[in-house]
Scaffold this motif. Structure first.
Motif, mmCIF file in Angstrom:
data_model
loop_
_atom_site.group_PDB
_atom_site.id
_atom_site.type_symbol
_atom_site.label_atom_id
_atom_site.label_comp_id
_atom_site.label_asym_id
_atom_site.label_seq_id
_atom_site.Cartn_x
_atom_site.Cartn_y
_atom_site.Cartn_z
ATOM 1 N N LEU A 148 52.541 8.840 58.875
ATOM 2 C CA LEU A 148 53.485 9.917 58.578
ATOM 3 C C LEU A 148 54.764 9.329 57.991
ATOM 4 O O LEU A 148 55.340 8.396 58.545
ATOM 5 C CB LEU A 148 53.810 10.708 59.852
ATOM 6 N N VAL A 149 55.216 9.907 56.872
ATOM 7 C CA VAL A 149 56.453 9.478 56.221
ATOM 8 C C VAL A 149 57.482 10.596 56.375
ATOM 9 O O VAL A 149 57.191 11.763 56.049
ATOM 10 C CB VAL A 149 56.238 9.156 54.728
ATOM 11 N N ILE A 150 58.656 10.230 56.867
ATOM 12 C CA ILE A 150 59.749 11.189 57.035
ATOM 13 C C ILE A 150 60.872 10.760 56.089
ATOM 14 O O ILE A 150 61.335 9.620 56.129
ATOM 15 C CB ILE A 150 60.269 11.212 58.488
ATOM 16 N N TYR A 151 61.331 11.680 55.242
ATOM 17 C CA TYR A 151 62.343 11.374 54.238
ATOM 18 C C TYR A 151 63.718 11.855 54.687
ATOM 19 O O TYR A 151 63.862 12.927 55.283
ATOM 20 C CB TYR A 151 61.997 12.040 52.901
ATOM 21 N N ASN A 152 64.726 11.045 54.349
ATOM 22 C CA ASN A 152 66.126 11.430 54.562
ATOM 23 C C ASN A 152 66.348 11.959 55.982
ATOM 24 O O ASN A 152 66.623 13.136 56.214
ATOM 25 C CB ASN A 152 66.544 12.486 53.522
ATOM 26 N N ILE A 153 66.225 11.068 56.943
ATOM 27 C CA ILE A 153 66.322 11.423 58.367
ATOM 28 C C ILE A 153 67.650 12.114 58.673
ATOM 29 O O ILE A 153 68.724 11.653 58.277
ATOM 30 C CB ILE A 153 66.176 10.161 59.239
ATOM 31 N N THR A 154 67.551 13.225 59.402
ATOM 32 C CA THR A 154 68.722 13.908 59.968
ATOM 33 C C THR A 154 68.479 14.074 61.468
ATOM 34 O O THR A 154 67.418 13.716 61.986
ATOM 35 C CB THR A 154 68.940 15.295 59.323
ATOM 36 N N VAL A 155 69.448 14.645 62.158
ATOM 37 C CA VAL A 155 69.296 14.829 63.608
ATOM 38 C C VAL A 155 68.183 15.822 63.922
ATOM 39 O O VAL A 155 67.644 15.818 65.036
ATOM 40 C CB VAL A 155 70.627 15.294 64.236
ATOM 41 N N LYS A 199 57.688 20.507 53.233
ATOM 42 C CA LYS A 199 56.917 19.701 52.290
ATOM 43 C C LYS A 199 57.733 18.537 51.746
ATOM 44 O O LYS A 199 57.200 17.451 51.505
ATOM 45 C CB LYS A 199 56.434 20.572 51.128
ATOM 46 N N ASN A 200 59.026 18.749 51.539
ATOM 47 C CA ASN A 200 59.883 17.679 51.005
ATOM 48 C C ASN A 200 60.407 16.750 52.116
ATOM 49 O O ASN A 200 61.084 15.770 51.820
ATOM 50 C CB ASN A 200 61.069 18.268 50.242
ATOM 51 N N LYS A 201 60.092 17.083 53.336
ATOM 52 C CA LYS A 201 60.574 16.266 54.476
ATOM 53 C C LYS A 201 59.479 15.351 55.002
ATOM 54 O O LYS A 201 59.762 14.209 55.400
ATOM 55 C CB LYS A 201 61.079 17.192 55.591
ATOM 56 N N TYR A 202 58.221 15.806 55.020
ATOM 57 C CA TYR A 202 57.119 15.022 55.580
ATOM 58 C C TYR A 202 56.003 14.870 54.555
ATOM 59 O O TYR A 202 55.676 15.814 53.817
ATOM 60 C CB TYR A 202 56.543 15.718 56.829
ATOM 61 N N SER A 203 55.387 13.673 54.529
ATOM 62 C CA SER A 203 54.182 13.434 53.730
ATOM 63 C C SER A 203 53.295 12.445 54.485
ATOM 64 O O SER A 203 53.704 11.917 55.529
ATOM 65 C CB SER A 203 54.529 12.898 52.333
ATOM 66 N N VAL A 204 52.091 12.195 53.965
ATOM 67 C CA VAL A 204 51.137 11.336 54.648
ATOM 68 C C VAL A 204 50.651 10.254 53.694
ATOM 69 O O VAL A 204 50.398 10.510 52.510
ATOM 70 C CB VAL A 204 49.947 12.152 55.179
ATOM 71 N N GLN A 205 50.540 9.041 54.217
ATOM 72 C CA GLN A 205 49.931 7.927 53.484
ATOM 73 C C GLN A 205 48.563 7.628 54.087
ATOM 74 O O GLN A 205 48.105 8.342 54.989
ATOM 75 C CB GLN A 205 50.843 6.697 53.543
ATOM 76 N N SER A 206 47.932 6.577 53.610
ATOM 77 C CA SER A 206 46.606 6.217 54.116
ATOM 78 C C SER A 206 46.657 5.928 55.613
ATOM 79 O O SER A 206 47.683 5.514 56.157
ATOM 80 C CB SER A 206 46.073 4.999 53.362
ATOM 81 N N LYS A 207 45.514 6.141 56.271
ATOM 82 C CA LYS A 207 45.353 5.967 57.723
ATOM 83 C C LYS A 207 46.289 6.885 58.497
ATOM 84 O O LYS A 207 46.751 6.545 59.579
ATOM 85 C CB LYS A 207 45.577 4.512 58.122
ATOM 86 N N HIS A 208 46.532 8.043 57.932
ATOM 87 C CA HIS A 208 47.298 9.112 58.601
ATOM 88 C C HIS A 208 48.737 8.703 58.944
ATOM 89 O O HIS A 208 49.325 9.251 59.884
ATOM 90 C CB HIS A 208 46.590 9.571 59.881
#
Length: 202
Positions: free
Chosen positions: A73-80, A62-71
C-alpha cells in the motif's frame, strides 16, 4: 467480526511524505483496512493479484492510496487524517489478518517522549523536595526534644540545690537550739539569767 493482528509494527514518517506499507499475506485478493483510535475499522481498498486493478471503496481516496506489487500500500502526502493502524486482510471466511503497522508522525512521537521525560523529572524533583522536607522536620523535632529534656534537667538540678540548702539551714537551726537548751540546764540559778548566744550565719 473485526480483529487486529497480534503484532503491531511502528513506522515513523513526516507530514507531506509518501509511505509504503507491506502486506505479508500471499493471497490473490486482499483488503487494506485502516483502524483509527476513535473510529471503527474502515476498508480503504481491495487489491488484486494484478496491481493495476484496484477497487477504492471511497472514490475521493484514489489520489491518496494506491497499490504496488505484492499488495504493498502506498500513501501519498501524509496528513494527520492518515495516521492510524493499517493491516491487510484476505477475503476468506473467517478472514486472515496480516501484521499491522502503526503510522506515526516523528514530531509527535518525540514530543510525547519529551513530555514523558519532563513528567518523570518533575516527579523526581517533587520526591526529592518531599524527602528533604521530611529530613528537616525530623531534625527540628529532635532539636526541640533535646531542648525540652535539657530544660527539665536544669529545673530538677536547681530544685535539688534549693532543697539541700534548706536542709542544711534546718540542721544548723536545730543544733543552735540544742546548744541554748544545754546552756539553760547547766546554768547556776544564782547567776545571771542572761546568756550570750552566737548564731552562725548560713
Amino acid at each position: 467480526m473485526w480483529c487486529q493482528a497480534a503484532e503491531t509494527l511502528d513506522q515513523l514518517t513526516e507530514l507531506g511524505q509518501n509511505v509504503t506499507l507491506n502486506c505479508d499475506l500471499d493471497d490473490e485478493d486482499v483488503y487494506w483496512v485502516l483502524l483509527k483510535q476513535s473510529d471503527s475499522p474502515s476498508v480503504i481498498l481491495q487489491s488484486f493479484s494484478n496491481p493495476t486493478f484496484v477497487f477504492h471503496f471511497n472514490k475521493t481516496l484514489k489520489n491518496k492510496y494506491s497499490v504496488q506489487s505484492k499488495h504493498r500500500l502506498v500513501i501519498y502526502n501524509i496528513t494527520v487524517d492518515e495516521l492510524g493502524v493499517y493491516y491487510c486482510m484476505n477475503t476468506d471466511t473467517p478472514p486472515k489478518l496480516s501484521h499491522s503497522t502503526r503510522l506515526n508522525i516523528i514530531e509527535q512521537t518525540q514530543l510525547s517522549e519529551f513530555n514523558t521525560t519532563e513528567c518523570k523529572n518533575h516527579t523526581n524533583v517533587k520526591e526529592e523536595n518531599s524527602t528533604q522536607l521530611k529530613i528537616f522536620s525530623l531534625i527540628s523535632v529532635l532539636l526541640n526534644a533535646v531542648l525540652i529534656i535539657t530544660g527539665f534537667l536544669n529545673a530538677v538540678s536547681v530544685e535539688n540545690g534549693c532543697w539541700n540548702r534548706s536542709g542544711n539551714g534546718s540542721q544548723l537551726y536545730n543544733t543552735e537550739l540544742q546548744q541554748i537548751q544545754h546552756l539553760k540546764e547547766s546554768q547556776d540559778p544564782k547567776q545571771s539569767q542572761y546568756v550570750t548566744v552566737v548564731f552562725q550565719t548560713v
